[in-house]
Design a protein around this motif. Structure first.
Motif, short mmCIF file in Angstrom:
data_model
loop_
_atom_site.label_atom_id
_atom_site.label_comp_id
_atom_site.label_asym_id
_atom_site.label_seq_id
_atom_site.Cartn_x
_atom_site.Cartn_y
_atom_site.Cartn_z
N GLN A 75 15.70 49.97 24.16
CA GLN A 75 15.34 49.36 22.87
C GLN A 75 14.28 48.26 23.03
O GLN A 75 13.45 48.06 22.15
CB GLN A 75 16.60 48.78 22.20
N GLU A 78 10.96 50.01 23.36
CA GLU A 78 10.49 50.48 22.06
C GLU A 78 9.89 49.33 21.24
O GLU A 78 8.94 49.54 20.49
CB GLU A 78 11.64 51.15 21.30
N THR A 79 10.45 48.13 21.40
CA THR A 79 9.87 46.97 20.71
C THR A 79 8.46 46.71 21.21
O THR A 79 7.53 46.46 20.42
CB THR A 79 10.76 45.72 20.93
N LEU A 81 6.43 48.87 22.62
CA LEU A 81 5.56 49.97 22.16
C LEU A 81 5.16 49.78 20.71
O LEU A 81 4.04 50.12 20.30
CB LEU A 81 6.27 51.32 22.34
N GLY A 82 6.08 49.22 19.92
CA GLY A 82 5.79 48.99 18.51
C GLY A 82 4.72 47.92 18.29
O GLY A 82 4.02 47.92 17.28
N GLN A 97 13.82 58.87 25.51
CA GLN A 97 13.77 58.23 24.19
C GLN A 97 14.28 59.16 23.11
O GLN A 97 15.04 58.74 22.21
CB GLN A 97 12.32 57.82 23.90
N ARG A 101 17.57 58.39 20.80
CA ARG A 101 17.49 58.26 19.35
C ARG A 101 18.49 59.15 18.62
O ARG A 101 18.76 58.97 17.44
CB ARG A 101 16.06 58.59 18.88
#
Length: 585
Positions: A75, A78-79, A81-82, A97, A101
């Motif tokens: 997670q 992913e932050t 990557l965002g 991933q 999800r």
């Protein structure tokens, strides 16, 4: 295998700087970084909002001077990557991933044929969740409320692992008081599992044979059960082995990461890890860090970082944002169901027998008195017959029952521990900490007095009723109506009938009564018309004692017991010499 390497660059104007510099600034709660020309770069507010509190959880690879993330920290990746304007990830991470999800769509796994029993829907969901964790090699904490069957969910999993062909040993670490309960549950639900209990005086000589590879499949042990104390003392026997599953029962036992017991647990190696507890947080958030340091090392950062970033801000400053972040980080690895959440799956009344080991000092006292009465009663029966021995039998059994509770009930000078009292207090405290109301019954007023003192020391309020209580109605009303009073201590004879105590949804029977009908009448103080909750009942039985014999007598002489008035003495008129001998065996 366990880590993702992060190569991240941040551009500030023409200058490129490593993400590690940003992370260092955020960890110091700074909003600026100094550039090579001595000018100041402002960290965007969006980055601060999303990275503050989690960036410090990333590990540093000193060889590459870069950051890396544990697999369980997907997670956090992913932050990042965002926030990135350009990104590139490898195929393995994309697959990882995608599977992660699908967390809300956990696959349904069939129960093993060797498992003897059925799982309620929420238990089956827990069993399936174990397999989700296994797919990613994540550790997980099953934190279902007491009474919802954490043990049976774990046994279904272990049965399935054996059925799939796994031949590697698994290890379960439990409090001493729960060894026998695990053995009983395995016998009942997973008889196909071969179990070795590593505990007791001669354990070190017997365990080495389980590491041998030349044993037949029938001889091989699937599961070792040991205790936290034994493991700490024998850690050298265990730390070199790689277990299939490492399972901690009552995992709050390692809530203090600085203890030798916790450090011993951290040194164990296992392909998969699980923790079972009804109280994942007993005192503070550090309890949670310690358990996750076993389950998913690195997920919550190192101890000092966690203390400063989470523990201090959540507990002292009541930081709601940090609480939310911590919950978000641990959510995929922590499954907690409360009784009210799964009410539709539960029977209206659920009775569980809890077996308790005597302490060493308690066993010495018990055996001494048992032998004394055995000889006296045998002599009296031989000389005068059973009828003339009846009062001696009653006296002997009463004293042995009191010792099963606590030897201090018959000897004020006794300074040792009682196994039953230890287990009883642990379980009651767990239930009370969850906000439940509890009835506690005993046949002995002395026992209730002892328990009262323990709750007085803990500052826990309670209502109380025995034969000398003058205003029974007041005691009932204060328990029923005052939410700050979680406990009602009741003498079985004085409070087993006529009371309406539907505020309670947990009942503890400290000592067994000869007539099961009397116990059921006590239980029905809570389980009666007006009760909106499901009722959990716990009968405390001391192992290898007269209490076990009472339960056997109840079961083998059901008709006899059913037809006897609930006065103890009347039962003894029906006892023959064989039954009396068995009671004092």
């Amino acid at each position: 295998i366990d880590w993702f390497d992060l190569k991240t660059e941040v551009s500030v104007g023409e200058e490129i700087i490593p993400l590690r510099d940003i992370v260092n600034a955020l960890n110091k709660q700074e909003r600026f970084i100094k550039l090579s020309d001595q000018s100041i770069g402002v960290i965007p507010q969006k980055w601060i909002d999303q990275l503050a509190g989690i960036s410090g959880l990333l590990a540093v690879d000193p060889k590459r001077n870069s950051l890396k993330a544990h697999a369980s920290q997907v997670q956090i990746i992913e932050t990042l990557l965002g926030l990135a304007s350009a990104k590139n990830v490898d195929e393995k991470f994309l697959q990882f991933q995608k599977k992660f999800r699908q967390f809300k769509e956990i696959k349904t796994i069939p129960l093993p044929k060797s498992f003897k029993g059925e799982l309620r829907p929420y238990q089956k969901a827990g069993y399936d969740w174990f397999h989700f964790l296994q797919e990613f090699s994540f550790g997980g904490c099953l934190a279902d409320e007491m009474g919802l069957g954490k043990t049976v969910q774990a046994l279904a999993l272990l049965s399935n692992e054996k059925e799939k062909g796994n031949k590697t040993l698994s290890l379960i670490v439990v409090p001493t008081s729960l060894i026998f309960n695990w053995q009983q549950e395995i016998k009942k639900f997973a008889p196909g599992l071969n179990v070795y209990v590593h505990h007791g005086q001669e354990r070190r000589e017997s365990i080495t044979k389980f590491w041998e590879d030349d044993r037949s499949d029938e001889e091989k042990v699937d599961l070792i059960i040991t205790t936290y104390g034994t493991l700490k003392n024998d850690i050298l026997l265990f730390k070199e082995e790689t277990f299939h599953y490492l399972i901690l029962d009552e995992s709050q036992n390692i809530k203090n990461p600085l203890t030798q017991s916790a450090k011993s647990i951290y040194s164990l190696r296992g392909k998969y890890k699980l923790a079972l507890t009804g109280t994942p947080i007993e005192n503070n958030t550090l309890d949670l860090w310690s358990q996750f340091a076993f389950l998913n090392p690195g997920l919550l950062g190192n101890l000092d970082y966690f203390k400063n970033t989470f523990a201090k801000q959540i507990e002292q400053e009541k930081d709601a944002e940090k609480s939310a972040t911590l919950k978000h980080l641990t959510a995929p690895f922590l499954l907690l169901r409360k009784k009210e959440m799964v009410a539709k799956d539960l029977p209206q009344k659920q009775v569980t027998v809890v077996y308790c080991e005597m302490s060493r000092e308690q066993r010495t006292v018990y055996d001494s008195w048992k032998e004394k009465f055995r000889q006296e009663i045998t002599n009296t029966i031989n000389e005068k017959g059973i009828n003339a021995s009846r009062m001696k039998i009653i006296q002997g059994l009463t004293i042995l029952r009191e010792i099963c509770n606590h030897p201090s009930l018959i000897d004020d000078s006794f300074v040792g521990e009682s196994g039953k009292v230890g287990v009883l207090m642990e379980q009651i405290m767990e239930v009370v900490s969850r906000g439940h109301k509890v009835l506690v019954f005993s046949s002995f007023v002395k026992m209730l007095t002892l328990i009262r003192k323990l709750f007085d020391e803990k500052g826990i309020r309670y209502s109380y009723l025995d034969g000398k209580t003058k205003n029974r109605q007041k005691a009932v009303e204060e328990f029923q109506e005052d939410n700050s009073i979680p406990l009602f201590l009741i003498s079985l004879k004085a409070g087993g009938l006529g009371l309406n105590l539907t505020a309670a949804d947990y009942v503890f029977i400290i000592d067994p009564w000869w007539n099961p009908a009397v116990e059921m009448q006590a239980i029905d103080r809570a389980h009666r018309i007006g009760q909106k909750n499901h009722v959990f009942v716990y009968k405390m039985i001391t192992k290898e004692s007269v209490e076990e014999k009472i339960v056997e007598l109840q079961e083998s002489k059901v008709e006899l017991v059913k037809n006897v008035v609930s006065v103890e003495e009347n039962i003894f008129k029906k006892l023959d010499k064989e039954m009396i001998t068995k009671l004092f065996k």
